[in-house]
Scaffold this active site. Structure first.
Site, PDB file in Angstrom:
ATOM      1  N   LYS A  54       9.408 -15.755  20.316  1.00 59.51           N
ATOM      2  CA  LYS A  54      10.023 -14.695  19.519  1.00 59.51           C
ATOM      3  C   LYS A  54       8.939 -13.828  18.870  1.00 59.51           C
ATOM      4  CE  LYS A  54      10.302 -18.117  15.861  1.00 59.51           C
ATOM      5  NZ  LYS A  54      11.133 -19.084  15.146  1.00 59.51           N
TER       6      LYS A  54
ATOM      7  N   TYR B  66     -10.627   2.333  -3.205  1.00 63.76           N
ATOM      8  CA  TYR B  66      -9.526   2.724  -4.090  1.00 63.76           C
ATOM      9  C   TYR B  66      -9.548   1.945  -5.401  1.00 63.76           C
ATOM     10  CZ  TYR B  66      -6.989   5.312  -0.456  1.00 63.76           C
ATOM     11  OH  TYR B  66      -6.595   6.215   0.501  1.00 63.76           O
TER      12      TYR B  66
HETATM   13  C1  LIG Z   1      10.521 -20.333  15.412  1.00 62.57           C
HETATM   14  C2  LIG Z   1      11.363 -21.431  15.867  1.00 62.57           C
HETATM   15  C3  LIG Z   1      10.817 -22.531  16.544  1.00 62.57           C
HETATM   16  C4  LIG Z   1       9.332 -22.719  16.746  1.00 62.57           C
HETATM   17  O1  LIG Z   1       8.695 -23.023  15.540  1.00 62.57           O
HETATM   18  P1  LIG Z   1       7.110 -23.341  15.439  1.00 62.57           P
HETATM   19  O2  LIG Z   1       6.981 -23.893  14.085  1.00 62.57           O
HETATM   20  O3  LIG Z   1       6.418 -22.043  15.599  1.00 62.57           O
HETATM   21  O4  LIG Z   1       6.802 -24.293  16.522  1.00 62.57           O
HETATM   22  C5  LIG Z   1      11.690 -23.479  17.035  1.00 62.57           C
HETATM   23  N1  LIG Z   1      13.035 -23.360  16.849  1.00 62.57           N
HETATM   24  C6  LIG Z   1      13.584 -22.324  16.183  1.00 62.57           C
HETATM   25  C7  LIG Z   1      15.057 -22.251  16.017  1.00 62.57           C
HETATM   26  C8  LIG Z   1      12.771 -21.337  15.659  1.00 62.57           C
HETATM   27  O5  LIG Z   1      13.320 -20.318  14.988  1.00 62.57           O
END
Ligand SMILES: *Cc1c(COP(=O)(O)O)cnc(C)c1O
Length: 447
Positions: free
Chosen positions: A90, A334
């Site tokens: 994702k 800044y």
């Molecule tokens: C993001 C996510 C994962 C993976 O998590 P990590 O900690 O990056 O391994 C797995 N399952 C779901 C539902 C997620 O949203």
């Protein structure tokens, strides 16, 4: 009050049907044009700037092999088949570029991939990814076009409530599905049912489970191939919450089985649970961060956590573009938030918070030049950041600067990890990786 809201004229159209369940769906020519917003990023060929992210795909393969070895070792101990891996890609593959990472993992034999959004799933199919793609967010748009796009692209939906189940089933009934749509010999669309075992976020709760099962029973176009949940505290030192969630999941699995379903893919483990808790492996695991070489909980104990030799996949690099010598007492950046306490040499780097170098690193962070650490001085601005190189007199314009990752240089060798930056600014490494913005072109090594 609640009973009258649906008929009030000013009520937002939240009850507009996702699909006209049971009604015939119009043919393709009558469909509303559906366009998917895809993540956009600068491409190397278009880049004039020197700031860039380097993604080493060989290390993605290496991390996959490490995780496979952990799963195999655990399976041997318990005399069962190793859990399968569905890589979580994702948010553009945690900022690494989901299409390239997915293609690499698919060639390396990964069993499937998971994304959060419908759009992310479509992007992977457009890039030629052919393995199963699980869309975990459970949201397919307010109109039927989204559900149709889901099925047209052979994406596997996560469902947890009857309205989703009914709209997907309606689409399946009225669409001609392309060859290769994940279906059983009976011609059904596979879905994964998500249950909430303690995250309090998405998924059928214990109270909603019967309704979800009933919806699946009365919509035989769908088959529940997976049962999933998500763990809230897999990185905590104490794994008691994780084990409690797994117990609840197993109770809910029993109820699902009594309702006549036989999900073949039970899954709950993110990277932390995968590395620390063999009981969480079930039939498949969903690692994200670990595949990118970042340990989810470097200090926590348990399981194979120490055995996995994960290597960070992303390096973020830039160059010195300007150097100036300033007298003692002169201010930088800044707000004049930093003043030279001695005659100083300041180097300017063309990377700022709009690129993902957090403004919280102002007067706090470090970068590497020549393999040596130098401190960020003054406020990180949108496009530029200054560092104090007074102690490295040999630094010159065009020298390589490493903002994230390892550097071997003429002065030494060091590494700045996502974990280190996260700890410094009070966030988590996931956020550091996904913050590298689309303005930073990704260069791929060892495809
Ligand atoms: C993001 C996510 C994962 C993976 O998590 P990590 O900690 O990056 O391994 C797995 N399952 C779901 C539902 C997620 O949203």
């Amino acid at each position: 009050m609640a009973s009258s809201t649906a008929s009030q004229p000013g009520t937002p159209a939240t009850d507009e049907p996702v699909a006209q369940v049971g009604a015939a769906w119009p043919g393709g020519e009558e469909r509303r044009a559906f366009s998917v917003l895809r993540p956009r990023r600068a491409r190397p060929a278009e880049a004039a700037r020197v700031t860039r992210a380097e993604i080493n795909l060989a290390l993605v393969r290496h991390n996959l092999r490490e995780l496979e070895a952990c799963l195999r070792a655990d399976a041997d101990v318990h005399g069962r088949a190793p859990a399968r891996i569905w890589a979580v890609l994702k948010a553009d593959g945690y900022g690494h570029g989901a299409p390239n990472v997915a293609t690499t993992l698919q060639h390396a034999g990964v069993d499937g991939v998971c994304v959060a959004l419908l759009e992310e799933g479509i992007e992977l199919r457009d890039a030629g990814v052919s393995c199963p793609v699980l869309v975990m967010g459970g949201y397919y748009g307010r109109f039927r076009d989204g559900v149709e796009a889901l099925l047209e692209h052979r994406l596997t939906p996560v469902v947890y409530e009857s309205s989703q189940i009914e709209s997907i089933a309606a689409a399946a009934r009225h669409m001609k599905l392309p060859a290769g749509t994940p279906r059983t010999p009976g011609g059904r669309v596979t879905v994964h049912l998500k249950v909430d075992t303690g995250m309090g976020r998405l998924g059928a709760t214990e109270a909603q489970l019967d309704e979800a099962c009933a919806a699946l029973s009365s919509n035989p176009e769908l088959i529940m191939d997976g049962l999933m949940s998500h763990l809230a505290c897999a990185d905590a030192e104490d794994l008691e919450t994780t084990h409690e969630q797994l117990r609840r999941m197993s109770d809910m699995l029993e109820r699902v089985r009594r309702a006549g379903f036989a999900p073949t893919m039970r899954h709950a483990a993110n990277s932390a649970a995968m590395l620390r808790s063999p009981a969480a492996h079930l039939d498949m695991v969903r690692p994200g961060i670990a595949l990118f070489g970042v340990h989810p909980c470097p200090t926590a104990s348990g399981g194979a956590a120490r055995a996995a030799n994960l290597k960070p996949v992303m390096r973020v690099l830039s160059e010195v573009v300007a150097l100036r010598d300033v007298p003692k007492g002169s201010a930088i950046g800044y707000g004049h938030d930093w003043r030279a306490s001695r005659p100083s040499r300041i180097a300017t780097i063309p990377m700022g918070y709009a690129d993902g170098l957090s403004r919280a690193l102002s007067n706090k962070g470090e970068v590497l030049i020549g393999g040596q650490r130098v401190p960020i001085v003054g406020t990180v601005s949108m496009d530029l950041t200054m560092v104090d190189v007074t102690d490295l007199p040999s630094v010159s314009v065009k020298d390589e600067v490493v903002v994230l990752g390892e550097q071997r240089g003429r002065l030494g060798q060091d590494a700045i990890t996502a974990e280190e930056i996260a700890a410094k600014i009070g966030t988590i490494s996931w956020e550091c990786l996904t913050s590298v913005s689309r303005r930073v072109p990704r260069f791929y090594r060892q495809p």
